[in-house]
Design a protein around this motif. Structure first.
Motif, PDB file in Angstrom:
ATOM      1  N   LEU A  94      31.106  40.643  31.392  1.00 28.23           N
ATOM      2  CA  LEU A  94      30.739  39.156  31.249  1.00 28.23           C
ATOM      3  C   LEU A  94      32.127  38.419  31.701  1.00 28.23           C
ATOM      4  O   LEU A  94      31.730  37.362  32.528  1.00 28.23           O
ATOM      5  N   LYS A  95      33.177  38.784  31.699  1.00 25.23           N
ATOM      6  CA  LYS A  95      34.505  38.046  32.321  1.00 25.23           C
ATOM      7  C   LYS A  95      34.160  38.291  33.955  1.00 25.23           C
ATOM      8  O   LYS A  95      34.604  37.590  34.674  1.00 25.23           O
ATOM      9  N   VAL A  96      33.776  39.495  34.543  1.00 23.83           N
ATOM     10  CA  VAL A  96      33.696  39.592  35.668  1.00 23.83           C
ATOM     11  C   VAL A  96      32.405  38.479  36.465  1.00 23.83           C
ATOM     12  O   VAL A  96      32.725  37.907  37.324  1.00 23.83           O
ATOM     13  N   VAL A  97      31.370  38.512  35.383  1.00 21.26           N
ATOM     14  CA  VAL A  97      30.582  37.548  35.940  1.00 21.26           C
ATOM     15  C   VAL A  97      30.906  36.001  36.011  1.00 21.26           C
ATOM     16  O   VAL A  97      30.818  35.157  36.718  1.00 21.26           O
ATOM     17  N   GLU A  98      31.882  35.716  35.173  1.00 24.10           N
ATOM     18  CA  GLU A  98      32.415  34.369  35.023  1.00 24.10           C
ATOM     19  C   GLU A  98      33.401  34.156  36.171  1.00 24.10           C
ATOM     20  O   GLU A  98      33.336  33.035  36.667  1.00 24.10           O
ATOM     21  N   LEU A  99      34.065  35.261  36.397  1.00 20.02           N
ATOM     22  CA  LEU A  99      35.107  35.135  37.623  1.00 20.02           C
ATOM     23  C   LEU A  99      34.528  34.897  39.015  1.00 20.02           C
ATOM     24  O   LEU A  99      34.822  34.109  39.553  1.00 20.02           O
ATOM     25  N   LYS A 100      33.288  35.445  39.009  1.00 16.77           N
ATOM     26  CA  LYS A 100      32.301  35.311  40.283  1.00 16.77           C
ATOM     27  C   LYS A 100      31.978  34.032  40.388  1.00 16.77           C
ATOM     28  O   LYS A 100      31.827  33.656  41.544  1.00 16.77           O
ATOM     29  N   SER A 101      31.533  33.613  39.303  1.00 14.04           N
ATOM     30  CA  SER A 101      30.751  32.144  39.464  1.00 14.04           C
ATOM     31  C   SER A 101      31.791  31.257  39.651  1.00 14.04           C
ATOM     32  O   SER A 101      31.502  30.044  40.331  1.00 14.04           O
ATOM     33  N   LYS A 102      33.048  31.321  39.224  1.00 16.41           N
ATOM     34  CA  LYS A 102      34.086  30.106  39.209  1.00 16.41           C
ATOM     35  C   LYS A 102      34.732  30.556  40.565  1.00 16.41           C
ATOM     36  O   LYS A 102      35.488  31.552  40.735  1.00 16.41           O
ATOM     37  N   PHE A 103      34.910  29.347  41.553  1.00 15.60           N
ATOM     38  CA  PHE A 103      35.771  29.585  42.420  1.00 15.60           C
ATOM     39  C   PHE A 103      37.149  28.826  42.262  1.00 15.60           C
ATOM     40  O   PHE A 103      36.966  27.448  42.040  1.00 15.60           O
TER      41      PHE A 103
END
Length: 175
Positions: A94-103
């Protein structure tokens, strides 16, 4: 070459033959599995000898229960560890998905560049433009006021002069 269509009775007969062959293969495979299981049990699990007194049998049962309890405890511990690591893996995903979505915008560096250098960078090396920004500015003269010591000493008179509308008019008229 002309292809002949197969009649429905012929197709039904072939289908039943294929099913019979498949069923016989499945039965042979099941028998082979049963035989392998029996061979494995005979090799790894020797037959249990129950000759002895009642006390010896009870002692043996207690040992079996102790080993079963140990195995159950280990199994429970392993399941708990697996559940914990699965939860951590899901959290990290989930953290990886959040980091990918935020720039995240990178911090920009300050660049010291004169106006001439900026114009040259924008227009290219062909155009040579010189720009003096200070040439267009107005010249302002600073007025130096000399205040005498009398004005500082007689402060009450200064305030009375500036009090009311007349004093304010004087201030605007002087400047």
């Amino acid at each position: 070459m002309s292809e002949k269509k197969m009649t429905s009775s012929r197709r039904h007969h072939l289908k039943s033959l294929v099913l019979q062959v498949a069923q016989s293969l499945l039965e042979a495979e099941a028998e082979a599995l049963i035989q392998q299981k029996e061979e494995y049990l005979s090799e790894n699990c020797p037959s249990l000898s129950l000759s002895g007194t009642m006390e010896e049998l009870q002692l043996m049962c207690k040992k079996f229960h102790q080993t079963i309890d140990k195995v159950d405890e280990e199994r429970y511990d392993m399941e708990a560890k697996v559940a914990k690591t699965d939860k951590e893996i899901n959290d990290l995903k989930l953290k990886v998905v959040e980091l990918k979505s935020k720039f995240k915008k990178p911090a920009l560096k300050k660049v010291r560049m004169s106006a001439d250098q900026m114009l040259q960078a924008l227009l290219g090396g062909k155009h040579k433009v010189t720009m003096d920004l200070r040439a267009n500015l107005k010249q302002v003269k600073k007025e130096v006021k000399d205040e005498s010591g009398d004005a500082v000493g007689d402060w009450r008179k200064n305030i009375e002069d500036k009090a009311g509308m007349d004093g304010r008019k004087k201030m605007f008229m002087e400047s």
